[in-house]
Write a protein that holds these residues in place. Structure first.
Motif, PDB file in Angstrom:
ATOM      1  N   HIS A   1      -2.176 -11.087 -11.669  1.00 32.62           N
ATOM      2  CA  HIS A   1      -3.172 -10.794 -10.633  1.00 32.62           C
ATOM      3  C   HIS A   1      -2.697 -11.134  -9.222  1.00 32.62           C
ATOM      4  CE1 HIS A   1      -5.477 -10.598 -14.273  1.00 32.62           C
ATOM      5  NE2 HIS A   1      -5.526 -11.914 -14.408  1.00 32.62           N
ATOM      6  N   LYS A   2      -1.409 -11.349  -9.053  1.00 31.49           N
ATOM      7  CA  LYS A   2      -0.895 -11.722  -7.741  1.00 31.49           C
ATOM      8  C   LYS A   2      -0.493 -10.517  -6.906  1.00 31.49           C
ATOM      9  CE  LYS A   2       0.652 -14.587  -4.560  1.00 31.49           C
ATOM     10  NZ  LYS A   2      -0.292 -15.412  -3.771  1.00 31.49           N
ATOM     11  N   VAL A   3       0.167  -9.524  -7.512  1.00 32.28           N
ATOM     12  CA  VAL A   3       0.748  -8.415  -6.742  1.00 32.28           C
ATOM     13  C   VAL A   3       0.366  -7.066  -7.352  1.00 32.28           C
ATOM     14  CG1 VAL A   3       2.856  -7.345  -5.869  1.00 32.28           C
ATOM     15  CG2 VAL A   3       2.727  -9.840  -6.072  1.00 32.28           C
ATOM     16  N   CYS A   4      -0.122  -6.174  -6.501  1.00 29.82           N
ATOM     17  CA  CYS A   4      -0.332  -4.773  -6.873  1.00 29.82           C
ATOM     18  C   CYS A   4       0.481  -3.897  -5.932  1.00 29.82           C
ATOM     19  CB  CYS A   4      -1.810  -4.385  -6.748  1.00 29.82           C
ATOM     20  SG  CYS A   4      -2.899  -5.138  -7.964  1.00 29.82           S
ATOM     21  N   LEU A   5       1.098  -2.861  -6.471  1.00 28.06           N
ATOM     22  CA  LEU A   5       1.861  -1.906  -5.670  1.00 28.06           C
ATOM     23  C   LEU A   5       1.266  -0.520  -5.853  1.00 28.06           C
ATOM     24  CD1 LEU A   5       4.183  -3.890  -7.335  1.00 28.06           C
ATOM     25  CD2 LEU A   5       5.475  -3.020  -5.386  1.00 28.06           C
ATOM     26  N   PHE A   6       0.845   0.090  -4.751  1.00 29.55           N
ATOM     27  CA  PHE A   6       0.308   1.444  -4.810  1.00 29.55           C
ATOM     28  C   PHE A   6       1.455   2.418  -4.555  1.00 29.55           C
ATOM     29  CE2 PHE A   6      -1.982   5.222  -3.265  1.00 29.55           C
ATOM     30  CZ  PHE A   6      -2.945   5.340  -4.262  1.00 29.55           C
ATOM     31  N   VAL A   7       1.806   3.193  -5.584  1.00 32.92           N
ATOM     32  CA  VAL A   7       2.933   4.145  -5.509  1.00 32.92           C
ATOM     33  C   VAL A   7       2.352   5.547  -5.400  1.00 32.92           C
ATOM     34  CG1 VAL A   7       5.010   5.005  -6.629  1.00 32.92           C
ATOM     35  CG2 VAL A   7       4.348   2.592  -6.907  1.00 32.92           C
ATOM     36  N   HIS A   8       2.539   6.181  -4.247  1.00 32.60           N
ATOM     37  CA  HIS A   8       1.940   7.494  -3.995  1.00 32.60           C
ATOM     38  C   HIS A   8       2.553   8.592  -4.840  1.00 32.60           C
ATOM     39  CE1 HIS A   8       0.780   6.107   0.355  1.00 32.60           C
ATOM     40  NE2 HIS A   8       0.054   5.535  -0.578  1.00 32.60           N
ATOM     41  N   TRP A   9       3.878   8.556  -4.994  1.00 25.16           N
ATOM     42  CA  TRP A   9       4.566   9.661  -5.664  1.00 25.16           C
ATOM     43  C   TRP A   9       5.922   9.189  -6.148  1.00 25.16           C
ATOM     44  CZ3 TRP A   9       9.038  12.147  -3.483  1.00 25.16           C
ATOM     45  CH2 TRP A   9       9.419  11.636  -2.227  1.00 25.16           C
TER      46      TRP A   9
ATOM     47  N   SER B   1       0.793  -1.226   0.000  1.00 25.14           N
ATOM     48  CA  SER B   1       0.000   0.000   0.000  1.00 25.14           C
ATOM     49  C   SER B   1       0.826   1.278   0.000  1.00 25.14           C
ATOM     50  CB  SER B   1      -0.951   0.011   1.199  1.00 25.14           C
ATOM     51  OG  SER B   1      -0.222  -0.073   2.407  1.00 25.14           O
ATOM     52  N   THR B   2       2.088   1.203   0.362  1.00 26.33           N
ATOM     53  CA  THR B   2       2.979   2.367   0.291  1.00 26.33           C
ATOM     54  C   THR B   2       4.285   1.910  -0.350  1.00 26.33           C
ATOM     55  OG1 THR B   2       3.717   1.926   2.558  1.00 26.33           O
ATOM     56  CG2 THR B   2       1.997   3.570   2.285  1.00 26.33           C
ATOM     57  N   ALA B   3       4.221   1.632  -1.632  1.00 25.60           N
ATOM     58  CA  ALA B   3       5.341   0.973  -2.315  1.00 25.60           C
ATOM     59  C   ALA B   3       6.387   1.973  -2.788  1.00 25.60           C
ATOM     60  CB  ALA B   3       4.820   0.174  -3.504  1.00 25.60           C
ATOM     61  N   GLY B   4       7.632   1.495  -2.780  1.00 26.91           N
ATOM     62  CA  GLY B   4       8.749   2.260  -3.304  1.00 26.91           C
ATOM     63  C   GLY B   4       9.716   1.358  -4.034  1.00 26.91           C
ATOM     64  N   SER B   5      10.868   1.897  -4.376  1.00 25.07           N
ATOM     65  CA  SER B   5      11.857   1.138  -5.141  1.00 25.07           C
ATOM     66  C   SER B   5      12.263  -0.150  -4.430  1.00 25.07           C
ATOM     67  CB  SER B   5      13.111   1.995  -5.361  1.00 25.07           C
ATOM     68  OG  SER B   5      12.805   3.173  -6.058  1.00 25.07           O
TER      69      SER B   5
END
Length: 323
Positions: A67-75, A42-46
């Protein structure tokens, strides 16, 4: 490790110790990739992209399935070589999905080869009915919420408070001075904090501790929220503070040319200014004070739209979709 209160469905398991987080994340990703279910970072980065790639290759999976992994990148904090790194990971892990709150972030990752989707920044709107009824309250104080950071204009806040003291103004102002990890080593910020703490302004209240959810929310009632954020850093970067302010019916003073300025302008619920000097900020504050009821009512009217547009439902649907 402190116990976590959780009232929603499912379970929360405290897992990370900050010092060892990256190593712990690698082990956790290795385990979760072998188990059924989907993963949302939910707060993904490098570091998360690199760890997921390493975890998949080191645990025998190789390529992460669709469909296994989603990364939410805020900025984005673009540094030399990052695009090349991301493109390499995208070639090895083409089924990793990047979710982003703005088109510019999604476009960057799409250009690197990832599957991307724009999803509104999710907002905590629990207990919103009671707060919505009270959100048109009279002016109580100026508010600078969120951890102290120079890119969020903390230096401008110090200058503003000093000027308020010189002019012998009487507006109360609450400034959060707690620090995010890593920013405690910022010498410029340390000097600014010391300067603010020595400022002789009677209406100044400093909050140097991280707040629980209810305390954080309560401070928005009757507030004018001041956000002189660095324009170059926040041109297309979502601010949770602005969303929290509008949800509470609090007018905002924000930097012109930013995502926050566009949101405030949409509802006429604040003032956007490119003059972040003490005089410029005071003029923006005074403009709101001259029609505080109108600005507060427009911010209050925006609350329902903000809650609907930034519901967490869109994020959950994006994670569960198989398109």
């Amino acid at each position: 490790m402190a116990e976590i209160a959780w009232a929603a469905p499912g379970q929360v398991q405290a897992h990370f110790v900050r010092r060892w987080r990256r190593l712990q994340a690698l082990g956790l990703y290795r385990r979760l990739l072998r188990e059924p279910g989907r993963i949302l970072v939910s707060t993904a980065g490098s570091a998360d992209l690199v760890s997921l790639d390493w975890a998949a290759r080191s645990c025998g999976i190789g390529r992460i399935p669709a469909h296994k992994v989603c990364l939410f990148v805020h900025w984005l904090n673009i540094k030399p070589g990052k695009a090349r790194l991301y493109s390499t990971i995208a070639r090895r892990q083409p089924e990793l999905r990047i979710l982003a709150p703005t088109a510019s972030v999604a476009d960057f990752f799409s250009a690197c080869g990832f599957k991307t989707q724009v999803v509104p920044y999710p907002l905590d709107s629990a207990d919103h009915d009671a707060r919505h009824e009270a959100c048109a309250s009279e002016f109580r104080h100026l508010l600078v919420p969120g951890s102290a950071r120079m890119d969020k204009g903390f230096g401008h806040i110090v200058d503003l408070v000093e000027e308020m003291a010189k002019r012998r103004l009487s507006w109360p102002i609450i400034v959060q001075t707690s620090l995010e990890h890593g920013h405690d080593k910022d010498l410029e910020l340390t000097e600014a904090l010391a300067k603010l703490q020595s400022c002789n302004y009677k209406g100044l209240q400093l909050n140097d501790k991280a707040m629980d959810r209810e305390t954080y929310r309560a401070q928005f009632q009757g507030a004018i929220v001041i956000q002189p954020y660095r324009a170059a850093s926040f041109q297309d970067r979502v601010s949770g503070v602005t969303l929290d302010a509008l949800q509470a019916g609090s007018p905002v003073v924000v930097t012109d040319g930013t995502w926050m300025a566009r949101l405030a302008g949409k509802y006429k619920a604040g003032i956007a200014t490119s003059d972040l000097s003490p005089s410029g900020l005071l003029q923006a504050i005074q403009t709101i004070m001259d029609d505080h009821a109108g600005f507060a009512q427009r911010a209050c009217a925006a609350a329902a739209d903000v809650r609907a547009e930034h519901s967490a439902r869109a994020l959950i649907e994006a994670v569960l979709t198989e398109n």
